[in-house]
Design a protein around this motif. Structure first.
Motif, PDB file in Angstrom:
ATOM      1  N   TRP A  11      25.017 -33.096 -25.985  1.00 29.32           N
ATOM      2  CA  TRP A  11      25.280 -33.107 -24.636  1.00 29.32           C
ATOM      3  C   TRP A  11      24.885 -31.723 -23.766  1.00 29.32           C
ATOM      4  CZ3 TRP A  11      28.042 -28.884 -22.477  1.00 29.32           C
ATOM      5  CH2 TRP A  11      28.591 -27.905 -23.592  1.00 29.32           C
ATOM      6  N   GLN A  12      24.461 -30.600 -24.517  1.00 29.91           N
ATOM      7  CA  GLN A  12      23.784 -29.738 -23.860  1.00 29.91           C
ATOM      8  C   GLN A  12      22.670 -30.144 -23.398  1.00 29.91           C
ATOM      9  OE1 GLN A  12      25.121 -29.371 -26.665  1.00 29.91           O
ATOM     10  NE2 GLN A  12      26.323 -27.593 -27.170  1.00 29.91           N
ATOM     11  N   MET A  13      21.672 -30.720 -24.087  1.00 29.16           N
ATOM     12  CA  MET A  13      20.463 -31.087 -23.535  1.00 29.16           C
ATOM     13  C   MET A  13      20.512 -32.129 -22.333  1.00 29.16           C
ATOM     14  SD  MET A  13      17.155 -30.467 -23.902  1.00 29.16           S
ATOM     15  CE  MET A  13      15.591 -31.077 -23.578  1.00 29.16           C
ATOM     16  N   ALA A  14      21.607 -32.992 -22.641  1.00 26.71           N
ATOM     17  CA  ALA A  14      21.894 -33.951 -21.470  1.00 26.71           C
ATOM     18  C   ALA A  14      22.222 -33.412 -20.050  1.00 26.71           C
ATOM     19  CB  ALA A  14      22.945 -34.833 -21.930  1.00 26.71           C
ATOM     20  N   LEU A  20      11.207 -36.221 -23.504  1.00 25.09           N
ATOM     21  CA  LEU A  20      12.096 -37.468 -23.417  1.00 25.09           C
ATOM     22  C   LEU A  20      11.018 -38.431 -23.373  1.00 25.09           C
ATOM     23  CD1 LEU A  20      14.942 -38.005 -22.501  1.00 25.09           C
ATOM     24  CD2 LEU A  20      13.951 -37.892 -20.011  1.00 25.09           C
ATOM     25  N   PRO A  21      11.578 -39.534 -24.069  1.00 24.14           N
ATOM     26  CA  PRO A  21      10.614 -40.780 -24.141  1.00 24.14           C
ATOM     27  C   PRO A  21      10.490 -41.610 -22.738  1.00 24.14           C
ATOM     28  CG  PRO A  21      12.656 -40.786 -25.715  1.00 24.14           C
ATOM     29  CD  PRO A  21      12.805 -39.746 -24.834  1.00 24.14           C
ATOM     30  N   LEU A  22       9.321 -42.207 -22.631  1.00 28.56           N
ATOM     31  CA  LEU A  22       9.095 -43.160 -21.482  1.00 28.56           C
ATOM     32  C   LEU A  22       9.160 -42.048 -20.203  1.00 28.56           C
ATOM     33  CD1 LEU A  22      12.056 -45.607 -22.059  1.00 28.56           C
ATOM     34  CD2 LEU A  22       9.419 -45.850 -22.964  1.00 28.56           C
ATOM     35  N   LEU A  56      21.271 -30.302 -19.311  1.00 25.08           N
ATOM     36  CA  LEU A  56      20.136 -29.540 -18.561  1.00 25.08           C
ATOM     37  C   LEU A  56      19.258 -30.544 -17.942  1.00 25.08           C
ATOM     38  CD1 LEU A  56      18.398 -26.949 -18.808  1.00 25.08           C
ATOM     39  CD2 LEU A  56      17.154 -27.730 -20.877  1.00 25.08           C
ATOM     40  N   VAL A  57      18.995 -31.497 -18.545  1.00 25.42           N
ATOM     41  CA  VAL A  57      18.215 -32.728 -18.311  1.00 25.42           C
ATOM     42  C   VAL A  57      18.750 -33.293 -16.803  1.00 25.42           C
ATOM     43  CG1 VAL A  57      17.277 -35.048 -18.074  1.00 25.42           C
ATOM     44  CG2 VAL A  57      17.146 -33.637 -20.412  1.00 25.42           C
ATOM     45  N   VAL A  96      20.453 -40.313 -13.148  1.00 26.21           N
ATOM     46  CA  VAL A  96      21.827 -40.628 -14.252  1.00 26.21           C
ATOM     47  C   VAL A  96      20.813 -41.440 -15.562  1.00 26.21           C
ATOM     48  CG1 VAL A  96      23.781 -42.475 -14.867  1.00 26.21           C
ATOM     49  CG2 VAL A  96      23.614 -40.854 -12.636  1.00 26.21           C
ATOM     50  N   PHE A  97      20.019 -42.454 -15.303  1.00 27.83           N
ATOM     51  CA  PHE A  97      19.328 -42.931 -16.358  1.00 27.83           C
ATOM     52  C   PHE A  97      18.754 -42.139 -17.584  1.00 27.83           C
ATOM     53  CE2 PHE A  97      19.813 -47.019 -13.755  1.00 27.83           C
ATOM     54  CZ  PHE A  97      20.831 -47.647 -14.597  1.00 27.83           C
ATOM     55  N   PRO A  98      17.927 -41.170 -16.983  1.00 28.32           N
ATOM     56  CA  PRO A  98      17.129 -40.306 -18.060  1.00 28.32           C
ATOM     57  C   PRO A  98      18.312 -39.427 -18.683  1.00 28.32           C
ATOM     58  CG  PRO A  98      15.850 -40.276 -15.888  1.00 28.32           C
ATOM     59  CD  PRO A  98      17.133 -41.003 -15.521  1.00 28.32           C
ATOM     60  N   THR A  99      19.272 -39.048 -17.971  1.00 30.53           N
ATOM     61  CA  THR A  99      20.175 -38.180 -18.689  1.00 30.53           C
ATOM     62  C   THR A  99      20.791 -38.869 -19.712  1.00 30.53           C
ATOM     63  OG1 THR A  99      20.738 -37.050 -16.576  1.00 30.53           O
ATOM     64  CG2 THR A  99      22.416 -36.789 -18.376  1.00 30.53           C
ATOM     65  N   VAL A 100      21.138 -40.093 -19.469  1.00 30.22           N
ATOM     66  CA  VAL A 100      21.957 -40.965 -20.506  1.00 30.22           C
ATOM     67  C   VAL A 100      20.729 -41.045 -21.727  1.00 30.22           C
ATOM     68  CG1 VAL A 100      22.604 -43.256 -21.492  1.00 30.22           C
ATOM     69  CG2 VAL A 100      23.244 -42.389 -19.226  1.00 30.22           C
ATOM     70  N   PHE A 101      19.736 -41.544 -21.605  1.00 35.17           N
ATOM     71  CA  PHE A 101      18.554 -41.442 -22.679  1.00 35.17           C
ATOM     72  C   PHE A 101      18.241 -40.141 -23.240  1.00 35.17           C
ATOM     73  CE2 PHE A 101      17.642 -45.657 -21.018  1.00 35.17           C
ATOM     74  CZ  PHE A 101      16.946 -46.342 -21.787  1.00 35.17           C
TER      75      PHE A 101
END
Length: 352
Positions: A264-267, A225-227, A269-270, A251-256
């Motif tokens: 959406w599967q990776m989101a 994940l960036p940043l 999972l994050v 929430v914010f890292p999930t959106v990124f």
């Protein structure tokens, strides 16, 4: 012939007292909200004084009081400056990334909007209302005004702390010689216990925030994940706000993640892994470090966060739990209010 014992209060009297108590609480809450500019800096100043006093007291035994005060204030300002700098660096980096990757985010928004509109959910009006140029300019102006307010707030707080640390010893002497009831004993004993609890609270909260930040950074790095360092710093800072902060930090890292991986599967999972981190640290590790000394009902903690956020905004979200700790500790010191501490706090046997 002995006089009869006074009869206990009638149900009507108890109801009247309860109503008066509720009205008093409502009026006090309204006054605190209206006078936020006065009481919020004072609350933060008392909190900082409770944390910084051991340093001031220790230095006073070696150097003159004014020198000790200068060193204590310098250390306090340094800690606050480092914390604010870390948060500012992380948020600025995230903002620059959003600006540089705006086209990808806009494309993601269009694809999500198209999918939702195919299922009968219209988002074009939402975009026009909240993401127009005028709205972005207004948001930038609000951020600038917020920063100016934060600077003014900090200056007032540090003035309170500066003057308060000079008068701690005098205040103790006055309370020890208080001859009008037990209020002096209550404030003296309750204040000392409150300071100990607040220092323990901040020590544990800081340690758990560091652990949370490191775990979030490690997970974001391993997930690609960036940043990743920035998300770790943001998670560290937001962990000081119970319940609300950890939620925002996930929430914010999930959106990124959704924008970066376009999956959406990776989101999911994050989001799940970040919540597991927050749950393990907050519900498993933290109680084992703090023990029962600061035990407060989770319901009371959640209510305190939302209540003080409603009254004082972001500053209230941070200071709400320490205020509850202080109030419950003071209530414990007086027989007439001890039931409040027994009801909402830890058992008295564990409050050593």
């Amino acid at each position: 012939m002995t006089a009869p014992e006074p009869s206990s209060q009638s149900p009507a009297s108890r109801t009247l007292l309860a109503m008066l108590g509720v009205c008093t609480v409502v009026l006090v809450a309204g006054a605190l909200s209206l006078a936020q500019a006065v009481f919020a800096p004072l609350a933060f100043a008392l909190f900082i004084m409770a944390i910084a006093w051991p340093l001031q007291k220790g230095l006073q035994t070696r150097v003159p009081q004014l020198v000790a005060l200068a060193l204590t204030m310098a250390a306090t300002i340094f800690v606050v400056f480092v914390f604010a700098s870390l948060v500012g660096w992380a948020t600025a980096r995230v903002a620059r990334f959003v600006a540089s990757d705006a086209e990808r985010l806009h494309s993601l928004y269009r694809s999500i909007a198209a999918w939702l509109e195919s299922h009968g959910i219209e988002l074009s009006g939402l975009w026009a209302s909240y993401f127009s140029v005028d709205q972005l300019i207004r948001f930038a102006q609000q951020v600038t005004a917020g920063l100016n307010t934060a600077v003014s707030f900090s200056v007032i707080v540090f003035i309170y702390v500066l003057l308060g640390l000079l008068e701690v010893d005098d205040a103790r002497v006055k309370l020890q010689g208080w001859k009008h009831g037990k209020i002096g004993e209550v404030l003296l004993a309750g204040g000392a216990k409150t300071a100990i609890k607040l220092r323990r609270y901040m020590l544990v909260r800081t340690l758990m925030s560091v652990v949370t930040g490191l775990l979030v950074w490690a997970f974001a790095f391993l997930a690609g994940l960036p940043l990743a360092p920035e998300w770790g710093v943001i998670a560290f800072a937001l962990n000081f706000i119970p319940f609300i902060g950890p939620l925002i930090a996930t929430v914010f890292p999930t959106v990124f993640a959704m924008a970066q991986f376009e999956s959406w599967q990776m989101a999911v999972l994050v989001f799940a892994c970040l919540n597991v981190i927050q749950f393990v640290v907050g519900s498993y590790l933290e109680p084992r470090f703090v023990g029962n000394a600061l035990s407060i009902s989770p319901f009371v903690v959640l209510f305190a966060v939302f209540f003080w956020t409603y009254l004082w905004g972001l500053s209230g979200a941070f200071i709400g739990v320490p205020i509850v700790i202080a109030l419950l500790t003071l209530c414990e010191e007086h027989p007439s209010t001890r039931w409040i501490a027994d009801l909402f706090g830890a058992p008295r046997a564990n409050w050593a």
